[in-house]
Design an enzyme around this catalytic site. Structure first.
Site, PDB file in Angstrom:
ATOM      1  CE1 TYR A  33      -5.474   0.467   2.546  1.00  0.00           C
ATOM      2  CE2 TYR A  33      -4.554  -1.685   3.005  1.00  0.00           C
ATOM      3  CZ  TYR A  33      -5.364  -0.871   2.248  1.00  0.00           C
ATOM      4  OH  TYR A  33      -6.059  -1.390   1.182  1.00  0.00           O
ATOM      5  NE  ARG A  52       1.444   0.772  -2.014  1.00  0.00           N
ATOM      6  CZ  ARG A  52       0.983  -0.421  -2.388  1.00  0.00           C
ATOM      7  NH1 ARG A  52       0.731  -0.672  -3.669  1.00  0.00           N
ATOM      8  NH2 ARG A  52       0.759  -1.362  -1.507  1.00  0.00           N
ATOM      9  NE  ARG A 100     -17.069  14.196  12.568  1.00  0.00           N
ATOM     10  CZ  ARG A 100     -17.703  15.005  11.734  1.00  0.00           C
ATOM     11  NH1 ARG A 100     -18.119  16.190  12.147  1.00  0.00           N
ATOM     12  NH2 ARG A 100     -17.904  14.659  10.479  1.00  0.00           N
ATOM     13  CE  LYS A 147      -2.234  -1.028   0.364  1.00  0.00           C
ATOM     14  NZ  LYS A 147      -3.349  -1.574  -0.378  1.00  0.00           N
ATOM     15  CD  GLU A 179      -6.882  -0.288  -8.247  1.00  0.00           C
ATOM     16  OE1 GLU A 179      -5.739  -0.735  -8.085  1.00  0.00           O
ATOM     17  OE2 GLU A 179      -7.269   0.791  -7.757  1.00  0.00           O
ATOM     18  CG  LEU A 204      -2.356   1.041  -4.554  1.00  0.00           C
ATOM     19  CD1 LEU A 204      -2.428   2.284  -3.675  1.00  0.00           C
ATOM     20  CD2 LEU A 204      -2.517  -0.207  -3.706  1.00  0.00           C
TER      21      LEU A 204
HETATM   22  N1  PDD Z   1      -4.450  -4.350  -1.388  1.00  0.00           N
HETATM   23  N2  PDD Z   1      -5.162  -2.177  -5.923  1.00  0.00           N
HETATM   24  C1  PDD Z   1      -5.824  -2.032  -4.761  1.00  0.00           C
HETATM   25  C2  PDD Z   1      -7.069  -1.212  -4.736  1.00  0.00           C
HETATM   26  C3  PDD Z   1      -5.352  -2.653  -3.597  1.00  0.00           C
HETATM   27  O1  PDD Z   1      -6.006  -2.498  -2.435  1.00  0.00           O
HETATM   28  C4  PDD Z   1      -4.168  -3.452  -3.664  1.00  0.00           C
HETATM   29  C5  PDD Z   1      -3.595  -4.144  -2.463  1.00  0.00           C
HETATM   30  C6  PDD Z   1      -3.524  -3.569  -4.902  1.00  0.00           C
HETATM   31  C7  PDD Z   1      -2.247  -4.365  -5.069  1.00  0.00           C
HETATM   32  O2  PDD Z   1      -1.181  -3.710  -4.446  1.00  0.00           O
HETATM   33  P1  PDD Z   1       0.080  -4.520  -3.894  1.00  0.00           P
HETATM   34  O3  PDD Z   1       0.575  -5.375  -5.026  1.00  0.00           O
HETATM   35  O4  PDD Z   1       1.033  -3.456  -3.528  1.00  0.00           O
HETATM   36  O5  PDD Z   1      -0.411  -5.317  -2.738  1.00  0.00           O
HETATM   37  C8  PDD Z   1      -4.048  -2.913  -6.004  1.00  0.00           C
HETATM   38  C9  PDD Z   1      -3.995  -4.952  -0.147  1.00  0.00           C
HETATM   39  C10 PDD Z   1      -3.381  -6.298  -0.330  1.00  0.00           C
HETATM   40  C11 PDD Z   1      -5.127  -4.924   0.862  1.00  0.00           C
HETATM   41  O6  PDD Z   1      -5.860  -3.946   0.837  1.00  0.00           O
HETATM   42  O7  PDD Z   1      -5.265  -5.856   1.664  1.00  0.00           O
END
Ligand code: PDD
Length: 293
Positions: A33, A52, A100, A147, A179, A204
């Site tokens: 996503y 990405r 499945r 992601k 993170e 990520l």
């Molecule tokens: N999440 N690390 C993780 C684990 C994340 O899920 C996200 C973003 C980031 C920051 O990535 P970016 O700057 O590209 O948004 C870092 C999104 C916002 C979400 O899951 O809603």
């Protein structure tokens, strides 16, 4: 007004949009996503998010459901059809639908869905005053650079942190912060260095991080990409996190330790201002006391 979403080729009212019970995103978390910020009706750093998305799909050997330009067109349609001025656009691509089985057949057609979420991104209480984050062991798999929608570790960590009165949680592995549960984590050292962890499979590669580091270079701010411990973070002069949905968010408490006297630091304020400026946000659109740069 009912939200218009995108589901497998069509724009529909959300109540009319359905994905199969046998979609592998639902059965296996076999999906990726992206979340793109929308401010003033415009997407922020979207080319990074679409790049990405391609990278995540390629990491799982899922084909792109359509060319990038068509995906961007769908995002723009979602924004227009829902009159979205501020919020996020969500995209999800699963491997597709099949009976499945852990092993998937060749030739599956990826499922692309998308929707908007209207919400305030600029000048939130958290951005003005900073937030408190908890610390927790990182419970996730080892390919966090992809992601995927396998977010149960983050869901449980965030719920637990919220129960304990924290706004969010920073995750820790082998004694180092990886993170935030849905954000990139940074500290600022006493000699003014901005410290995010270096890119690897452990985290990520944040699009907001990428955009912010570009701005740091432009403004000749010192950046040091390296890991840091929770203790170093608690003793840092400033801390903050970034994501598409929180932009640049000051962190003023980590676990039980206040950071930087418990208020957002000057470098964090500067970065908030630079980021908004680059995103094309006019200062007059922000409420009076938002970001004194
Ligand atoms: N999440 N690390 C993780 C684990 C994340 O899920 C996200 C973003 C980031 C920051 O990535 P970016 O700057 O590209 O948004 C870092 C999104 C916002 C979400 O899951 O809603």
């Amino acid at each position: 007004m009912e939200r218009i979403v995108y589901c497998r080729g069509d724009f529909r009212a959300e109540a009319q949009a359905h994905v199969s019970l046998f979609d592998r995103g639902f059965l296996f978390g076999d999906a990726v996503y992206e979340v793109t910020a929308v401010i003033g009706g415009r997407m922020i750093d979207n080319e990074l998010h679409l790049a990405r998305l391609q990278r995540s799909l390629s990491g799982l050997s899922i084909p792109m459901p359509m060319p990038v330009a068509e995906i961007e067109h769908i995002q723009q349609q979602l924004i227009a059809r829902n009159n979205l001025t501020e919020g996020t656009v969500y995209l999800q691509v699963s491997r597709g639908e099949a009976d499945r089985d852990f092993l998937y057949p060749d030739g599956l057609v990826p499922t692309l869905v998308g929707f908007t979420q209207a919400r305030r991104l600029v000048g939130t209480k958290g951005q003005r005053e900073g937030v408190a984050v908890d610390l927790a062991e990182d419970p996730r798999w080892t390919r966090r650079d992809i992601k995927t929608v396998m977010l149960l570790g983050q869901v449980l960590a965030k719920v637990r942190a919220r129960k304990h009165g924290f706004a969010d949680v920073w995750l820790v592995e082998n004694g180092k912060v990886t993170e935030g549960a849905s954000s990139t984590a940074y500290i600022v050292t006493a000699d003014g260095r901005i410290v995010p962890r270096g890119d690897s499979q452990a985290t990520l590669p944040g699009c907001t991080r990428r955009a912010l580091l570009r701005l740091c270079a432009e403004h000749r701010l010192k950046v040091e990409e390296r890991s840091f411990t929770p203790e170093e973070a608690q003793n840092a002069v400033e801390a903050f996190m970034t994501s598409a949905s929180s932009l640049v968010l000051p962190v003023v408490q980590i676990g039980n330790a206040p950071v930087g006297g418990g208020t957002p630091g000057p470098l964090t304020r500067k970065l908030q201002g630079y980021y908004l400026e680059a995103a094309g946000v006019q200062t007059r659109d922000i409420t009076a006391d938002d970001y004194p740069v």
